[in-house]
Design an enzyme around this catalytic site. Structure first.
Site, mmCIF file in Angstrom:
data_model
loop_
_atom_site.group_PDB
_atom_site.id
_atom_site.type_symbol
_atom_site.label_atom_id
_atom_site.label_comp_id
_atom_site.label_asym_id
_atom_site.label_seq_id
_atom_site.Cartn_x
_atom_site.Cartn_y
_atom_site.Cartn_z
ATOM 1 N N SER A 45 2.893 3.894 -3.148
ATOM 2 C CA SER A 45 2.939 4.840 -4.116
ATOM 3 C C SER A 45 1.752 4.378 -5.045
ATOM 4 O O SER A 45 0.811 4.963 -5.161
ATOM 5 C CB SER A 45 4.179 5.418 -4.986
ATOM 6 O OG SER A 45 3.737 5.717 -5.980
ATOM 7 N N GLU B 7 22.175 27.187 -14.424
ATOM 8 C CA GLU B 7 22.532 26.897 -16.076
ATOM 9 C C GLU B 7 22.161 25.419 -16.183
ATOM 10 O O GLU B 7 21.734 24.931 -17.371
ATOM 11 C CB GLU B 7 23.744 27.580 -16.502
ATOM 12 C CG GLU B 7 23.810 28.773 -16.520
ATOM 13 C CD GLU B 7 22.661 29.737 -17.362
ATOM 14 O OE1 GLU B 7 22.114 29.114 -18.220
ATOM 15 O OE2 GLU B 7 22.412 30.889 -16.722
ATOM 16 N N ASP C 89 11.428 -0.098 -19.460
ATOM 17 C CA ASP C 89 11.563 0.815 -18.070
ATOM 18 C C ASP C 89 12.840 0.735 -17.562
ATOM 19 O O ASP C 89 13.247 1.940 -16.812
ATOM 20 C CB ASP C 89 10.366 0.131 -17.182
ATOM 21 C CG ASP C 89 10.242 0.993 -16.145
ATOM 22 O OD1 ASP C 89 9.227 1.829 -16.138
ATOM 23 O OD2 ASP C 89 10.508 0.349 -15.091
ATOM 24 N N GLU D 130 17.341 25.385 -14.922
ATOM 25 C CA GLU D 130 16.511 25.694 -15.972
ATOM 26 C C GLU D 130 16.093 24.493 -16.714
ATOM 27 O O GLU D 130 15.341 24.787 -17.808
ATOM 28 C CB GLU D 130 17.379 26.661 -17.000
ATOM 29 C CG GLU D 130 17.631 28.082 -16.009
ATOM 30 C CD GLU D 130 18.127 29.182 -17.292
ATOM 31 O OE1 GLU D 130 17.955 29.071 -18.235
ATOM 32 O OE2 GLU D 130 18.696 30.097 -16.760
ATOM 33 N N TYR E 125 0.738 -1.103 -0.004
ATOM 34 C CA TYR E 125 -0.086 0.039 0.126
ATOM 35 C C TYR E 125 0.787 1.313 0.030
ATOM 36 O O TYR E 125 0.965 2.125 0.956
ATOM 37 C CB TYR E 125 -0.915 -0.169 1.211
ATOM 38 C CG TYR E 125 -2.184 0.702 1.198
ATOM 39 C CD1 TYR E 125 -3.222 0.418 0.001
ATOM 40 C CD2 TYR E 125 -2.318 1.902 1.756
ATOM 41 C CE1 TYR E 125 -4.210 1.307 0.156
ATOM 42 C CE2 TYR E 125 -3.490 2.574 1.606
ATOM 43 C CZ TYR E 125 -4.494 2.546 0.896
ATOM 44 O OH TYR E 125 -5.608 3.201 0.711
ATOM 45 N N HIS F 190 5.043 -3.821 -12.843
ATOM 46 C CA HIS F 190 6.396 -3.779 -13.350
ATOM 47 C C HIS F 190 6.685 -5.266 -13.485
ATOM 48 O O HIS F 190 6.724 -6.086 -12.532
ATOM 49 C CB HIS F 190 7.370 -3.163 -12.450
ATOM 50 C CG HIS F 190 8.703 -2.973 -12.996
ATOM 51 N ND1 HIS F 190 9.087 -2.734 -14.326
ATOM 52 C CD2 HIS F 190 9.953 -2.913 -12.374
ATOM 53 C CE1 HIS F 190 10.260 -2.622 -14.677
ATOM 54 N NE2 HIS F 190 10.930 -2.968 -13.344
ATOM 55 N N ASP G 267 9.632 -4.259 -5.977
ATOM 56 C CA ASP G 267 10.287 -5.327 -6.478
ATOM 57 C C ASP G 267 11.114 -6.266 -5.797
ATOM 58 O O ASP G 267 10.732 -7.741 -6.080
ATOM 59 C CB ASP G 267 10.805 -4.849 -7.991
ATOM 60 C CG ASP G 267 9.871 -3.876 -8.815
ATOM 61 O OD1 ASP G 267 8.871 -4.516 -9.253
ATOM 62 O OD2 ASP G 267 10.256 -2.941 -8.952
ATOM 63 N N MET G 268 11.832 -6.021 -5.142
ATOM 64 C CA MET G 268 12.768 -6.726 -4.217
ATOM 65 C C MET G 268 11.872 -7.508 -3.081
ATOM 66 O O MET G 268 12.689 -8.685 -2.649
ATOM 67 C CB MET G 268 13.848 -6.191 -3.682
ATOM 68 C CG MET G 268 14.893 -5.537 -4.829
ATOM 69 S SD MET G 268 15.743 -6.935 -5.659
ATOM 70 C CE MET G 268 15.246 -6.161 -7.351
ATOM 71 N N ARG H 185 1.233 -6.295 6.136
ATOM 72 C CA ARG H 185 1.653 -7.075 7.374
ATOM 73 C C ARG H 185 1.214 -6.200 8.823
ATOM 74 O O ARG H 185 0.808 -4.991 8.938
ATOM 75 C CB ARG H 185 3.058 -6.640 7.346
ATOM 76 C CG ARG H 185 3.709 -7.258 6.045
ATOM 77 C CD ARG H 185 5.226 -7.138 5.968
ATOM 78 N NE ARG H 185 5.569 -5.683 5.676
ATOM 79 C CZ ARG H 185 6.639 -5.347 5.089
ATOM 80 N NH1 ARG H 185 7.730 -6.255 5.163
ATOM 81 N NH2 ARG H 185 7.058 -4.130 4.961
HETATM 82 P P1 NAP Z 1 6.259 1.295 -2.498
HETATM 83 O O1 NAP Z 1 5.858 2.643 -2.468
HETATM 84 O O2 NAP Z 1 7.867 1.265 -1.986
HETATM 85 O O3 NAP Z 1 5.622 0.295 -1.642
HETATM 86 C C1 NAP Z 1 5.692 -0.054 -0.218
HETATM 87 C C2 NAP Z 1 4.565 -0.735 0.346
HETATM 88 O O4 NAP Z 1 5.004 -2.148 0.220
HETATM 89 C C3 NAP Z 1 4.184 -0.416 1.568
HETATM 90 O O5 NAP Z 1 2.874 -0.175 1.773
HETATM 91 C C4 NAP Z 1 4.614 -1.656 2.331
HETATM 92 O O6 NAP Z 1 4.252 -1.731 3.339
HETATM 93 C C5 NAP Z 1 4.536 -2.716 1.292
HETATM 94 N N1 NAP Z 1 5.614 -3.879 1.643
HETATM 95 C C6 NAP Z 1 6.856 -3.913 1.475
HETATM 96 N N2 NAP Z 1 7.359 -5.200 1.573
HETATM 97 C C7 NAP Z 1 6.222 -5.891 1.861
HETATM 98 C C8 NAP Z 1 5.951 -7.378 1.854
HETATM 99 N N3 NAP Z 1 6.828 -8.217 2.075
HETATM 100 N N4 NAP Z 1 4.807 -8.080 1.856
HETATM 101 C C9 NAP Z 1 3.464 -7.092 1.921
HETATM 102 N N5 NAP Z 1 3.714 -5.607 1.836
HETATM 103 C C10 NAP Z 1 5.177 -5.239 1.572
HETATM 104 O O7 NAP Z 1 6.482 0.584 -3.800
HETATM 105 P P2 NAP Z 1 6.052 1.477 -5.391
HETATM 106 O O8 NAP Z 1 6.979 2.374 -5.637
HETATM 107 O O9 NAP Z 1 4.578 1.630 -5.326
HETATM 108 O O10 NAP Z 1 6.025 0.148 -6.309
HETATM 109 C C11 NAP Z 1 5.299 -0.994 -6.221
HETATM 110 C C12 NAP Z 1 5.585 -1.701 -7.671
HETATM 111 O O11 NAP Z 1 4.888 -0.824 -8.639
HETATM 112 C C13 NAP Z 1 6.720 -2.224 -8.012
HETATM 113 O O12 NAP Z 1 6.621 -3.271 -8.703
HETATM 114 C C14 NAP Z 1 7.113 -0.772 -9.069
HETATM 115 O O13 NAP Z 1 8.121 -1.150 -9.861
HETATM 116 C C15 NAP Z 1 6.083 -0.348 -9.732
HETATM 117 N N6 NAP Z 1 5.786 0.654 -10.207
HETATM 118 C C16 NAP Z 1 6.124 1.890 -9.599
HETATM 119 C C17 NAP Z 1 5.629 3.011 -9.893
HETATM 120 C C18 NAP Z 1 6.099 4.270 -8.929
HETATM 121 O O14 NAP Z 1 5.571 5.373 -9.442
HETATM 122 N N7 NAP Z 1 6.460 4.168 -7.837
HETATM 123 C C19 NAP Z 1 5.385 3.191 -11.146
HETATM 124 C C20 NAP Z 1 5.205 2.196 -12.040
HETATM 125 C C21 NAP Z 1 5.243 0.842 -11.407
HETATM 126 P P3 NAP Z 1 4.627 -1.636 5.044
HETATM 127 O O15 NAP Z 1 3.936 -0.284 5.167
HETATM 128 O O16 NAP Z 1 4.101 -2.575 6.066
HETATM 129 O O17 NAP Z 1 6.161 -1.586 4.930
HETATM 130 MG MG MG Z 2 10.857 2.941 -14.252
#
Ligand code: NAP
Ligand code: MG
Length: 346
Positions: A27, A227, A191, A231, A25, A108, A83-84, A48
């Protein structure tokens, strides 16, 4: 030209009455969950216990359950954790619990393409990737528009995987803005290449090399900052709005001539050869292997490289100059949030 799918192409029945679970939950997850709910879907959040995700999702009015229970209940699980984290999340929570014929969705393709997830054969595996950060995905949806999205099918066990992907894209606003069909391989490799060679890696090195060139030649760092970094926003806005043509139509004749004769001296065949090396490392899986290994080793190199970037003179001068820019300081929190989200958008 590539076909652009819109609302009328969507088979809404594909997800009708099917509970959607959002795991992660952040971005993307928060924006997807809220847009899908407002589009009439039944959405639960797998979080979690005791984490920030759980608190935020509850405050937004969602029912939260453990990620494992979410996978048990849902007909579609959107794995929107970093992703990780996908490998463990799929292996521990999703694979043992997802019903046959249900769908696993990612935003992704990294974890699927590079084998972090080896999906069960009896599920659908799909991708919907909005081409924008989560807060924009939400904001555009709220005003009745949307952010363009890519969608793809990796595995179709039910015969409805593609329809599900398009219905999900519609639910988050993606087909209002126009959705394009791709593959996991194309989405992931382009990407990664974009963020490495052009958007994040390329742009930041270009900026800093220009800044250092001026400072080493004896010019004031403050002037060099304006510069080479400040800009750039104006130029990027023009490119975004109207491509090279609009950018050229707004700059002086002198700037245009300098652009045409000097640009190719800086970004040349040598640079393009390096870009091809970067792409080759992405295509071969070398970049993914390195990044996964870096994570497993505790990200020591990553932290050191990140600190070196933050310690650059460019950053010190920039922080001082930006502290005088009233329009950035009137809402420091919002400005920071925007910067962070924009960085994550790539
Ligand atoms: P993010 O903001 O870093 O998401 C973090 C969230 O993941 C938190 O709610 C965290 O929960 C939860 N989380 C972390 N580890 C977890 C686990 N083991 N089990 C369950 N929840 C877990 O991620 P994001 O940037 O949105 O990216 C998510 C996916 O979208 C990725 O695959 C990324 O490549 C893709 N994507 C992202 C963007 C972007 O704009 N960011 C754009 C396109 C695609 P806690 O609060 O409990 O830690
Ligand atoms: Mg990207």
């Amino acid at each position: 030209m590539e076909r652009i799918y819109t609302e009328s192409d969507v088979n809404q029945a594909a997800l009708k009455g099917q509970t959607i679970a959002i795991i992660g939950y952040g971005s993307q997850g928060r924006a997807h969950a809220r847009n899908l709910r407002d589009s009439g879907h039944d959405v639960i959040v797998g979080a979690r216990a005791g984490g920030k995700a759980e608190r935020t999702a509850k405050a937004d009015g969602f029912r939260t359950v453990s990620p494992a229970d979410a996978a048990k209940e849902a007909k579609l699980v959107a794995l929107l954790a970093p992703d990780m984290a996908h490998r463990a999340s799929y292996a521990d929570d999703i694979a043992p619990n997802l019903a046959p014929g249900a769908a696993l969705l990612v935003a992704h393709g990294f974890s699927v393409l590079y084998g972090q997830i080896a999906p069960r054969e009896d599920i659908d595996v799909i991708l919907v990737a909005p081409k924008g950060p989560g807060d924009l995905v939400r904001r555009e949806y709220e005003i009745g528009r949307g952010v363009p999205a890519l969608f793809a099918v990796h595995q179709d066990s039910t015969g409805t995987a593609r329809d599900k992907a398009m219905a999900y894209a519609s639910g988050i606003g993606g087909t209002t803005a126009g959705a394009i069909e791709t593959t996991f391989k194309e989405e992931t490799e382009t990407d990664l290449f974009g963020e490495q060679a052009v958007l994040c890696g390329g742009a930041s090195e270009l900026i800093n090399a220009g800044f250092e060139t001026l400072v080493e030649a004896g010019y004031k760092p403050e002037v060099a900052y304006f510069e080479c970094l400040h800009e750039l926003k104006l130029i990027v806005d023009l490119l975004y709005e109207g491509g090279l043509a609009k950018m050229h139509s707004f700059i002086s004749e002198t700037a245009k001539y300098g652009d045409l004769v000097s640009g190719p001296r800086v970004i040349n065949a040598e640079t393009k050869a390096r870009m091809k090396e970067v792409l080759t490392d992405i295509q071969s899986g070398q970049f993914a292997r390195d990044w996964i290994a870096e994570n497993e080793a505790g990200k020591k190199n990553y932290d050191a490289m990140m600190q070196a970037d933050l310690d650059l003179p460019l950053e010190k001068v920039g922080a001082e100059l930006r502290s005088h820019m009233a329009w950035l300081n009137t809402d420091t929190k919002a400005a920071t949030a925007t910067t962070q989200t924009e960085a994550k958008a790539a």
